[in-house]
Each structure stands twice: as C-alpha cells, then as structure tokens.
Design a protein around this motif. Sequence first.
Motif, PDB file in Angstrom:
ATOM      1  N   SER A  14     -15.137 -15.800  62.192  1.00 40.21           N
ATOM      2  CA  SER A  14     -14.178 -16.334  61.216  1.00 40.21           C
ATOM      3  C   SER A  14     -14.893 -17.083  60.110  1.00 40.21           C
ATOM      4  O   SER A  14     -16.002 -17.581  60.286  1.00 40.21           O
ATOM      5  N   ARG A  15     -14.210 -17.159  58.966  1.00 40.01           N
ATOM      6  CA  ARG A  15     -14.825 -17.822  57.822  1.00 40.01           C
ATOM      7  C   ARG A  15     -15.088 -19.302  58.106  1.00 40.01           C
ATOM      8  O   ARG A  15     -16.100 -19.856  57.717  1.00 40.01           O
ATOM      9  N   ASP A  16     -14.142 -19.924  58.812  1.00 40.37           N
ATOM     10  CA  ASP A  16     -14.332 -21.334  59.153  1.00 40.37           C
ATOM     11  C   ASP A  16     -15.545 -21.544  60.039  1.00 40.37           C
ATOM     12  O   ASP A  16     -16.335 -22.463  59.837  1.00 40.37           O
ATOM     13  N   SER A  17     -15.673 -20.652  60.987  1.00 44.45           N
ATOM     14  CA  SER A  17     -16.816 -20.763  61.889  1.00 44.45           C
ATOM     15  C   SER A  17     -18.122 -20.556  61.144  1.00 44.45           C
ATOM     16  O   SER A  17     -19.099 -21.275  61.362  1.00 44.45           O
ATOM     17  N   LEU A  18     -18.103 -19.578  60.245  1.00 47.60           N
ATOM     18  CA  LEU A  18     -19.300 -19.332  59.434  1.00 47.60           C
ATOM     19  C   LEU A  18     -19.617 -20.552  58.580  1.00 47.60           C
ATOM     20  O   LEU A  18     -20.782 -20.942  58.430  1.00 47.60           O
ATOM     21  N   PHE A  19     -18.566 -21.154  58.020  1.00 47.37           N
ATOM     22  CA  PHE A  19     -18.773 -22.320  57.172  1.00 47.37           C
ATOM     23  C   PHE A  19     -19.433 -23.449  57.958  1.00 47.37           C
ATOM     24  O   PHE A  19     -20.412 -24.046  57.508  1.00 47.37           O
ATOM     25  N   LEU A  20     -18.893 -23.698  59.134  1.00 47.99           N
ATOM     26  CA  LEU A  20     -19.468 -24.770  59.947  1.00 47.99           C
ATOM     27  C   LEU A  20     -20.915 -24.474  60.301  1.00 47.99           C
ATOM     28  O   LEU A  20     -21.781 -25.346  60.269  1.00 47.99           O
ATOM     29  N   ARG A  21     -21.160 -23.216  60.624  1.00 44.15           N
ATOM     30  CA  ARG A  21     -22.517 -22.847  60.998  1.00 44.15           C
ATOM     31  C   ARG A  21     -23.469 -23.019  59.822  1.00 44.15           C
ATOM     32  O   ARG A  21     -24.580 -23.522  59.965  1.00 44.15           O
ATOM     33  N   ALA A  22     -22.997 -22.637  58.640  1.00 40.89           N
ATOM     34  CA  ALA A  22     -23.828 -22.773  57.455  1.00 40.89           C
ATOM     35  C   ALA A  22     -24.131 -24.244  57.174  1.00 40.89           C
ATOM     36  O   ALA A  22     -25.282 -24.626  56.933  1.00 40.89           O
ATOM     37  N   MET A  23     -23.095 -25.081  57.220  1.00 39.75           N
ATOM     38  CA  MET A  23     -23.303 -26.498  56.929  1.00 39.75           C
ATOM     39  C   MET A  23     -24.225 -27.129  57.964  1.00 39.75           C
ATOM     40  O   MET A  23     -24.974 -28.059  57.668  1.00 39.75           O
ATOM     41  N   ASN A  24     -24.154 -26.607  59.152  1.00 42.70           N
ATOM     42  CA  ASN A  24     -25.028 -27.114  60.199  1.00 42.70           C
ATOM     43  C   ASN A  24     -26.488 -26.737  59.970  1.00 42.70           C
ATOM     44  O   ASN A  24     -27.393 -27.513  60.245  1.00 42.70           O
ATOM     45  N   LEU A  25     -26.675 -25.540  59.462  1.00 41.92           N
ATOM     46  CA  LEU A  25     -28.033 -25.114  59.122  1.00 41.92           C
ATOM     47  C   LEU A  25     -28.616 -26.054  58.072  1.00 41.92           C
ATOM     48  O   LEU A  25     -29.781 -26.458  58.151  1.00 41.92           O
ATOM     49  N   LEU A  26     -27.777 -26.413  57.093  1.00 40.42           N
ATOM     50  CA  LEU A  26     -28.238 -27.323  56.043  1.00 40.42           C
ATOM     51  C   LEU A  26     -28.607 -28.679  56.639  1.00 40.42           C
ATOM     52  O   LEU A  26     -29.660 -29.242  56.334  1.00 40.42           O
ATOM     53  N   LYS A  27     -27.711 -29.187  57.496  1.00 46.74           N
ATOM     54  CA  LYS A  27     -27.949 -30.493  58.124  1.00 46.74           C
ATOM     55  C   LYS A  27     -29.249 -30.472  58.921  1.00 46.74           C
ATOM     56  O   LYS A  27     -30.090 -31.365  58.804  1.00 46.74           O
ATOM     57  N   THR A  28     -29.402 -29.420  59.701  1.00 47.60           N
ATOM     58  CA  THR A  28     -30.603 -29.290  60.528  1.00 47.60           C
ATOM     59  C   THR A  28     -31.862 -29.277  59.676  1.00 47.60           C
ATOM     60  O   THR A  28     -32.904 -29.791  60.067  1.00 47.60           O
ATOM     61  N   ALA A  29     -31.750 -28.676  58.494  1.00 46.04           N
ATOM     62  CA  ALA A  29     -32.919 -28.587  57.622  1.00 46.04           C
ATOM     63  C   ALA A  29     -33.141 -29.886  56.855  1.00 46.04           C
ATOM     64  O   ALA A  29     -34.065 -29.984  56.059  1.00 46.04           O
ATOM     65  N   GLY A  30     -32.264 -30.879  57.085  1.00 42.71           N
ATOM     66  CA  GLY A  30     -32.476 -32.178  56.458  1.00 42.71           C
ATOM     67  C   GLY A  30     -31.774 -32.363  55.123  1.00 42.71           C
ATOM     68  O   GLY A  30     -32.083 -33.302  54.390  1.00 42.71           O
ATOM     69  N   GLU A  76     -31.910 -21.218  50.687  1.00 38.12           N
ATOM     70  CA  GLU A  76     -32.863 -20.224  51.157  1.00 38.12           C
ATOM     71  C   GLU A  76     -33.789 -20.843  52.201  1.00 38.12           C
ATOM     72  O   GLU A  76     -34.029 -20.241  53.245  1.00 38.12           O
ATOM     73  N   SER A  77     -34.243 -22.043  51.920  1.00 40.80           N
ATOM     74  CA  SER A  77     -35.176 -22.640  52.868  1.00 40.80           C
ATOM     75  C   SER A  77     -34.473 -23.010  54.173  1.00 40.80           C
ATOM     76  O   SER A  77     -35.098 -23.080  55.224  1.00 40.80           O
ATOM     77  N   ALA A  78     -33.152 -23.248  54.120  1.00 44.93           N
ATOM     78  CA  ALA A  78     -32.404 -23.529  55.349  1.00 44.93           C
ATOM     79  C   ALA A  78     -32.002 -22.243  56.072  1.00 44.93           C
ATOM     80  O   ALA A  78     -31.482 -22.288  57.176  1.00 44.93           O
ATOM     81  N   GLY A  79     -32.215 -21.106  55.423  1.00 46.27           N
ATOM     82  CA  GLY A  79     -31.936 -19.840  56.096  1.00 46.27           C
ATOM     83  C   GLY A  79     -30.536 -19.288  55.848  1.00 46.27           C
ATOM     84  O   GLY A  79     -30.151 -18.296  56.447  1.00 46.27           O
ATOM     85  N   LEU A  80     -29.761 -19.929  54.936  1.00 49.76           N
ATOM     86  CA  LEU A  80     -28.402 -19.440  54.665  1.00 49.76           C
ATOM     87  C   LEU A  80     -28.425 -18.201  53.775  1.00 49.76           C
ATOM     88  O   LEU A  80     -27.565 -17.346  53.873  1.00 49.76           O
ATOM     89  N   LEU A  81     -29.374 -18.199  52.858  1.00 49.28           N
ATOM     90  CA  LEU A  81     -29.427 -17.130  51.875  1.00 49.28           C
ATOM     91  C   LEU A  81     -30.791 -16.461  51.944  1.00 49.28           C
ATOM     92  O   LEU A  81     -31.746 -17.028  52.425  1.00 49.28           O
ATOM     93  N   ARG A  82     -30.818 -15.232  51.413  1.00 47.98           N
ATOM     94  CA  ARG A  82     -32.134 -14.672  51.159  1.00 47.98           C
ATOM     95  C   ARG A  82     -32.202 -14.207  49.715  1.00 47.98           C
ATOM     96  O   ARG A  82     -31.203 -13.834  49.113  1.00 47.98           O
ATOM     97  N   LYS A  83     -33.400 -14.309  49.169  1.00 50.24           N
ATOM     98  CA  LYS A  83     -33.637 -14.011  47.765  1.00 50.24           C
ATOM     99  C   LYS A  83     -33.939 -12.530  47.636  1.00 50.24           C
ATOM    100  O   LYS A  83     -34.656 -11.965  48.456  1.00 50.24           O
TER     101      LYS A  83
END
Lengths: 151, 151
Positions: A14-30, A76-83
Amino acid sequence: MSKVHPHSPTAPESRDSLFLRAMNLLKTAGYKKTIHRETLVRFFLVNPGPLTSEDIQKRTKGLDKVTIYRSLASFESAGLLRKIDFGDGLLRYELNLNDGEHHHHVICTQCGRVDVIDHCEASPVSHIEAQTGYRSIRHSLEFFGLCPQCQ
Amino acid sequence: MSKVHPHSPTAPESRDSLFLRAMNLLKTAGYKKTIHRETLVRFFLVNPGPLTSEDIQKRTKGLDKVTIYRSLASFESAGLLRKIDFGDGLLRYELNLNDGEHHHHVICTQCGRVDVIDHCEASPVSHIEAQTGYRSIRHSLEFFGLCPQCQ
DNA sequence: ATGTGTGCAAAAGCTTTGCAATAAA
DNA sequence: TTTATTGCAAAGCTTTTGCACACAT
C-alpha cells in the motif's frame, strides 16, 4: 517532457506502507523529517519516475530547485531513489523501494516517452566478473527507439 | 584520466587502410580535408577510446577545444566515431570503423580504467520490439565495478 | 570565388556550493 | 540548544554558439 508509462498497475504494497518505509529509510540514514521531504516522497510514490529535477519542480510548485537537488541526493544516499542517465545531459531519478528487482527503460528518441522493461536481460554479472576480473559490478542498460505513436 | 585497456591487440586492417577509409567517410559526408581532422583521425587510430574532449586536447597539443568539439561532432555524423556516456557528466568518443560489431565497457569506479567487453549480451532487440512496440531500437549498456588493481 | 573550418570570447545549460536565516530533534 | 535544512545568489563545469578571419576546393 518525461512522460512515463508504468508497467505494473497494481502495487503489492500500500502507498501508506511505502510512505512509512521510505520515511524510515531517511530516518535511518540520519536525515530529519521535513515538510519538503514528505512532499517529495509522496510525489515519487505517485510519480515513480524516472523524472528530471525540472519535471519535479514543475509538478510540486513552491519547491526551490536547490532544495530539490539536495533532497534527491539525500534520497539516493538513503536508498529511496536511484539516479538514471539517459545520456541527454539531464539527470533523472526513479523510485527504488524494491532494491532487489531492477529494470530498464526504452526511451522514445522522438517524443521522450519512457517505458519500463521488466526483465533485465543483460549478461550475468558473474560472467562479466570472470571475463574481466572486475568485482562488485553493477550495470546501466537503456534502450532507445521510436515509440508506437512516433513511428 | 581515461586509461583504456584494449581487447584486440592485433588489428585485422592496417592503420593506413583504416586512415584512408576514415578520410573517405569524411569526404563522403561532405567534410573537407584539413590538417586538424587528419591529426584527430590519426590520433583515434592509435587511441581508439573512449576518450573525453579533455583527454584528446591534452594529448594533441595545439588543438583548440572548440575545434575538437566540432570535429568530434563531424566525425560522429560521418560514422567514424560513436558517442558514449558513462554518466559522469563527460562525453566520450570511441573509434567506430566497424559499424556492425558493437561492444560494451566495464568502468572502474575507483580509478577510471576502462576495459572492453567483446560480446554484447543484452536482450535481443527483436524481443524488446515485440514486448514494447518500439522500433529502430539501439541500446546503451555499460558495467561499473572495481578493477583488479583497485579491489 | 565560394563555402567550410578555425579560434577566441561569450553564452548556455544543468548542477553545486556559500552563507545567513529557519526549522527540526 | 545544537545540528540539519532551506533559499537565494553566485559559482562550476562541460559543451555550444557568434563572429571575424583563414583555409580548402
């Protein structure tokens, strides 16, 4: 300019789940949680790309160009996107929330339309590694041609 | 910066013959014979690339940057060279006197070394055409990794 | 003689960086 | 309060363009 034709209409997560996962990746990356980053993450969930910074700026009015560039770098550095580089002088970014499965693109050289090619059919990395002695190999593969409308 | 490790040490066609063929391609395409173009053609016969404009300028002292850019454009349009994009913001050019056989590269992400991969193992174009409806497809495939010296 | 090529300088275009002000934790 | 983020302006880089002069055919 970058019209993208998605390949997989039904998302398994789900989009919500993806959103949470993405924001978590950012948090984890600092990275801190900001309104702009949330906006951009949501934007990419709806428009997975590949998109140029101009595409993004036009469709998320109010965001400064520099903020976009810096956010893209963080993402990109948090792994959410690729260039992605189509070789036209513009950098593009694409949602990358399923690291494992990578795909490629066909780009219409006339109108700029982009379609996804689901299965990667490049030579197995192990084969290239054996042949060249290189290690930790990744690859970039894009196809260029005329889309059905432009033929 | 662009160290290139050639794959095929023995050329099947003599350098003189290649030179004549190259100059003929230029003539056929409507370009005049000039001393700079001859210099550049000879340079590429010895250094088949892929090379950046800076590589070329450094190793052919006296040639103006703009002359190089314009020559490269002519050479590409005449079919002598093909343009390659490794996605690092620099355009590269590579000798292309055997149109038919195309190959790809492995680029060391540490030292910039470039090796050639002789056999193209990307998905057959016919398959991509059938899958996508695109026509006249060409592709760009490059590998990135750590070369033996940089591991 | 006519049109192309060349070189210098300047422009273009996308992306980065500097820095002071602002917001997050 | 301490550190990261933002926005504006300015800088960086490679590549392209303008224009007058030189060269090729």
